[in-house]
Design a protein around this motif. Structure first.
Motif, short mmCIF file in Angstrom:
data_model
loop_
_atom_site.label_atom_id
_atom_site.label_comp_id
_atom_site.label_asym_id
_atom_site.label_seq_id
_atom_site.Cartn_x
_atom_site.Cartn_y
_atom_site.Cartn_z
N TYR A 59 0.82 -1.21 0.00
CA TYR A 59 0.00 0.00 0.00
C TYR A 59 0.85 1.26 0.00
O TYR A 59 1.85 1.33 0.71
N HIS A 60 0.44 2.23 -0.80
CA HIS A 60 1.18 3.49 -0.87
C HIS A 60 1.32 4.13 0.51
O HIS A 60 2.36 4.68 0.83
N CYS A 63 4.16 2.55 2.28
CA CYS A 63 5.42 2.99 1.67
C CYS A 63 5.76 4.41 2.11
O CYS A 63 6.91 4.72 2.41
N LYS A 64 4.74 5.26 2.13
CA LYS A 64 4.96 6.66 2.52
C LYS A 64 5.48 6.75 3.95
O LYS A 64 6.43 7.48 4.24
N ASN A 91 11.02 5.68 -13.03
CA ASN A 91 9.89 5.18 -12.25
C ASN A 91 8.89 4.59 -13.25
O ASN A 91 7.88 5.19 -13.57
N ALA A 95 4.55 4.95 -10.02
CA ALA A 95 4.14 4.92 -8.61
C ALA A 95 4.49 6.27 -7.97
O ALA A 95 5.35 6.99 -8.48
N PRO A 96 3.85 6.60 -6.86
CA PRO A 96 4.28 7.81 -6.13
C PRO A 96 5.78 7.69 -5.81
O PRO A 96 6.29 6.58 -5.63
N TYR A 98 7.61 8.10 -3.22
CA TYR A 98 7.98 7.37 -2.01
C TYR A 98 7.84 5.86 -2.20
O TYR A 98 8.66 5.09 -1.71
N THR A 99 6.83 5.41 -2.93
CA THR A 99 6.67 3.98 -3.21
C THR A 99 7.78 3.51 -4.12
O THR A 99 8.42 2.48 -3.88
#
Length: 119
Positions: A59-60, A63-64, A91, A95-96, A98-99
């Motif tokens: 889950y993002h 990860c964040k 990337n 993904a964001p 941080y992920t």
């Protein structure tokens, strides 16, 4: 497990967190610890974090939280990697950030250990 201390990245505090994730993850594999570790690393090389095999990085939001806790180490590892290959790492899953950085650093950490222990 002493084998996990052989990483190029063991000087980073995030290595302890990565080692904890690895030790938790290998329990679902058969065999002795070394065989479990090798099977885990081979699966990681096949599917990567995007496959969902690492519950901490599905889950993002998780990860964040991990990224914020270990931001300096993770960004330093990413920078080291980019300097080593001479270009920015794409990337590719969009993904964001941080992920992406969590996945990148964990996968690199696992690959580094695999190559030191099994090649």
């Amino acid at each position: 497990m002493q084998a996990l201390s052989k990483s190029n990245y063991s000087e980073y505090r995030v290595a302890d967190a990565f080692n904890g994730i690895i030790l938790k993850s290998i329990t679902s594999y058969d065999g002795k610890k070394r065989e479990q570790l090798k099977s885990f690393f081979l699966d990681m090389q096949q599917g990567g974090c995007v496959s969902g095999m690492i519950s901490e990085f599905i889950y993002h939001a998780d990860c964040k939280e991990f990224y914020i806790e270990h931001i300096d180490d993770l960004e330093n590892i990413r920078t080291e990697l980019e300097e080593a290959i001479g270009e920015a790492i794409e990337n590719r899953f969009q993904a964001p950030h941080y992920t992406f950085v969590c996945w990148l650093c964990f996968e690199e950490y696992c690959y580094d250990l695999y190559s030191r222990l099994f090649e």
